[in-house]
Write a protein that holds these residues in place. Structure first.
Motif, PDB file in Angstrom:
ATOM      1  N   TYR A 106      35.285  51.318  42.106  1.00  0.00           N
ATOM      2  CA  TYR A 106      34.349  51.576  43.378  1.00  0.00           C
ATOM      3  C   TYR A 106      33.737  50.553  43.636  1.00  0.00           C
ATOM      4  O   TYR A 106      33.033  49.708  42.834  1.00  0.00           O
ATOM      5  CB  TYR A 106      33.383  52.683  42.957  1.00  0.00           C
ATOM      6  N   ASP A 110      33.681  52.688  48.697  1.00  0.00           N
ATOM      7  CA  ASP A 110      34.971  52.472  48.717  1.00  0.00           C
ATOM      8  C   ASP A 110      35.652  52.601  47.261  1.00  0.00           C
ATOM      9  O   ASP A 110      35.557  51.916  46.466  1.00  0.00           O
ATOM     10  CB  ASP A 110      35.360  51.077  49.573  1.00  0.00           C
ATOM     11  N   TYR A 112      39.323  52.427  44.986  1.00  0.00           N
ATOM     12  CA  TYR A 112      40.739  52.000  45.227  1.00  0.00           C
ATOM     13  C   TYR A 112      41.469  52.390  43.668  1.00  0.00           C
ATOM     14  O   TYR A 112      40.714  52.143  42.537  1.00  0.00           O
ATOM     15  CB  TYR A 112      40.491  50.444  45.114  1.00  0.00           C
ATOM     16  N   TYR A 128      46.116  49.623  50.340  1.00  0.00           N
ATOM     17  CA  TYR A 128      44.744  49.122  50.990  1.00  0.00           C
ATOM     18  C   TYR A 128      44.575  47.831  51.720  1.00  0.00           C
ATOM     19  O   TYR A 128      43.867  47.573  52.612  1.00  0.00           O
ATOM     20  CB  TYR A 128      44.086  48.890  49.780  1.00  0.00           C
ATOM     21  N   THR A 195      37.842  40.966  49.023  1.00  0.00           N
ATOM     22  CA  THR A 195      37.774  42.108  48.604  1.00  0.00           C
ATOM     23  C   THR A 195      39.041  42.602  47.652  1.00  0.00           C
ATOM     24  O   THR A 195      39.035  43.312  46.520  1.00  0.00           O
ATOM     25  CB  THR A 195      37.634  43.118  49.951  1.00  0.00           C
ATOM     26  N   ASP A 350      28.929  46.146  45.038  1.00  0.00           N
ATOM     27  CA  ASP A 350      29.959  45.596  46.049  1.00  0.00           C
ATOM     28  C   ASP A 350      30.840  44.654  45.553  1.00  0.00           C
ATOM     29  O   ASP A 350      31.183  44.769  44.084  1.00  0.00           O
ATOM     30  CB  ASP A 350      28.919  44.854  46.950  1.00  0.00           C
TER      31      ASP A 350
END
Ligand SMILES: Cc1cc2nc3c(=O)[nH]c(=O)nc-3n(C[C@H](O)[C@H](O)[C@H](O)COP(=O)(O)OP(=O)(O)OC[C@H]3O[C@@H](n4cnc5c(N)ncnc54)[C@H](O)[C@@H]3O)c2cc1C
Length: 537
Positions: A106, A110, A112, A128, A195, A350
């Motif tokens: 996370y 978001d 993944y 993604y 990211t 983040d």
């Protein structure tokens, strides 16, 4: 449920072929390999149960592991990892494969998913990050490349010092090229998408350092280890020590608990036995320390000369890994009722892993830079038989040793109200993190207990409560003194400081140390075990 025989119940001989200090994965694997070569081995463990970080504990009708949430590769029968586990447990240790999604990362809201299987993993990542297909391909190739060049590097650690002087450069060159670079540096050379980098390094908690601080070799080792998915020991992580102990006993050996070792006895430059904390001396032809290499030099070896105790002179080049808290949770309902899908959750606020760790360390942010949530009871097919209608969850987060240091001289469970208040406030924060991801658990938690770095110090004897022994920085991989054979004759080292952290790292260390002790002829079965085979499964 304890593994091993308590000191006061044991009958100890005066002489053994080998004494192993510490019964973690590294110590037990070494003891089992030597036992299979016919040696009589005595394993001495300070704790009341054997297993080191693979041990479990029970409270109020629940049981938790303390340092095993998943292990890679062992579901593939021909993998090195599986063959070694089969060897040291005589095939008694069984594994349960996790569902295809084994890790969920996370970054804020978001999610993944890491999906088992190299191709599946790549496809999910490309779904993604569709523009990053080339970088993702390149990344998976690169983590596999590290694995291909690692055997020479680690085998060098088993050589006698004179031979190492000749072969060091040849054996370690390719591995060190990658180990000396940071994870971030290597990933940034493949992609500019921060990211994607944050997602691909979302397991950094498995080795304790964020991308800019960790060695790429360490990152690649963990990422590759789990690429085919995760597994859990059937019966819980204590099955590891429980299935290895009989192998040691078959050759007349023993695993003795409540048996802390004070120092290694050295005569004329040779290890010849140990002195226990209870004052008893036991002799052996050889001694293996499996308590961590830096701990061994700090705690067990009296000599402070540079040759016999290089750690004292190299302390600045390595540091202990971070210390942690773990919240052990019990719930009176089974995992299916609670809606667990068994994937481990890595929760980050983040994508800035390094920035968040830095802010947490220097106190500018109180927010945990990482919160890891795992569902051990749901991974174990035997759990429902042993603990019907119950479930467990574990939440791990970093916590500086300094937070707890004021209570370090106080006894376990008698550290007073202020300490308990600190623990309660951390417990609340970790439960909030859990409810944010699994709101259905609100009001269902039946039991919680928080371990702190002082618990790790007390039960596993890591003096700063460190989670993974020495930090896996690029510098660590350049330390030539982190080897199986120190300068003191008949003394050997094993465990996570020798290879890497992780149950697999400590297991491999056990085999390597045994090869160093047995030599190439007697150690041939072990050398064969460590050679990759073509998968037939
Ligand atoms: C919270 C947490 C989660 C983890 N999750 C995973 C995971 O999911 N998968 C994975 O692969 N790895 C995981 N790990 C890492 C893994 O558990 C360890 O890297 C590995 O088990 C270390 O094994 P070891 O034999 O080197 O050391 P240890 O397990 O630490 O064993 C050392 C032993 O020596 C004993 N000892 C110390 N001093 C003395 C003395 N003086 N006399 C006698 N005995 C002594 C200690 O009590 C201990 O039992 C996790 C670790 C932690 C802490």
């Amino acid at each position: 449920m304890n593994v091993g025989t308590a000191w006061h119940r044991a009958s100890i001989d005066d002489q053994y072929d080998c004494i192993v200090v510490g019964s973690g994965m590294g110590g037990l694997a070494t003891a089992a390999c030597l036992s299979k070569a016919g040696q009589k081995v005595l394993v001495l463990e300070k704790h009341y149960t054997a297993g080191g970080f693979t041990h479990t504990f029970q409270r109020k009708g629940y049981e938790w592991d303390v340092g095993v949430h998943y292990i890679g590769e062992v579901h593939r029968k021909h993998s090195v990892m599986r063959r070694v586990f089969d060897y040291v447990s005589d095939g008694a240790l069984q594994w349960s494969e996790m569902p295809p999604v084994y890790d969920r990362i996370y970054l804020g809201p978001d999610a993944y998913d890491y999906v088992a299987g190299p191709q599946q993993f790549k496809e999910r990542m490309v779904s993604y990050f569709p523009k990053e297909e080339r970088a993702i391909e390149q990344y998976v190739d690169m983590i596999r490349q590290v694995s291909r060049v690692s055997s020479g590097y680690f085998m060098e650690k088993t050589l006698p010092i004179w031979l190492s002087k000749i072969l060091y450069n040849k054996l370690t060159r390719d591995y060190l090229k990658l180990a000396k670079r940071s994870t971030y540096d290597v990933l940034r050379s493949m992609t500019q998408d921060e990211t994607l980098i944050a997602v691909l390094t979302g397991q950094w908690g498995d080795y304790g350092l964020p991308p800019k601080a960790s060695s790429f070799a360490m990152h690649a080792t963990v990422a590759k280890h789990f690429l085919a998915g995760g597994n859990y020991p059937v019966g819980g992580s204590s099955s590891i020590a429980r299935t290895i102990e009989p192998v040691i006993q078959k050759s007349g050996g023993q695993v003795i608990t409540n048996a802390g070792v004070e120092k290694v006895l050295i005569k004329d430059g040779r290890a010849c036995g140990v002195l226990l904390e209870n004052g008893r001396e036991i002799r052996a032809k050889r001694v293996v320390s499996a308590i961590g290499i830096s701990n061994s030099y700090s705690n067990l070896i009296e000599s402070k000369s540079q040759e016999d105790n290089p750690y004292t002179y190299k302390e600045d080049c390595v540091s202990p890994s971070f210390s942690h808290v773990c919240l052990y949770i019990g719930i009176k309902a089974n995992g299916a009722e609670l809606g667990f899908d068994n994937a481990n959750l890595w929760v980050y606020r983040d994508r800035d892993h390094d920035g968040n760790v830095q802010a947490f360390k220097n106190g500018t942010s109180k927010e945990f830079p990482i919160v890891y949530i795992s569902f051990p009871s749901s991974k174990d097919p035997d759990w429902e038989t042993n603990y019907p209608g119950r479930s467990t969850i574990e939440i791990v987060a970093p916590a500086p040793y300094e937070w707890f240091e004021p209570w370090k001289e106080k006894n376990w469970q008698k550290r007073g109200a202020e300490y308990n208040e600190l623990k309660s406030s951390i417990t609340e924060r970790l439960l909030d993190a859990l409810y944010e991801k699994l709101p259905q658990l609100k009001g269902k938690v039946d039991y919680t207990e928080l371990s702190t770095p002082l618990s790790t110090e007390h039960f596993c004897s890591y003096s700063r409560g460190e989670i993974y022994g020495l930090d896996h920085t690029p510098e660590r991989f350049e330390q030539r003194w982190l080897r199986a054979r120190p300068s003191i004759k008949n003394l050997y080292f094993t465990g996570q400081d020798l290879v890497t952290c992780g149950v697999g790292g400590a297991l491999s260390a056990g085999v390597l140390t045994s090869i160093a002790m047995l030599g190439p002829r007697k150690g041939m079965p072990l050398l064969q075990l460590m050679s990759p085979q073509k998968s037939k499964s």
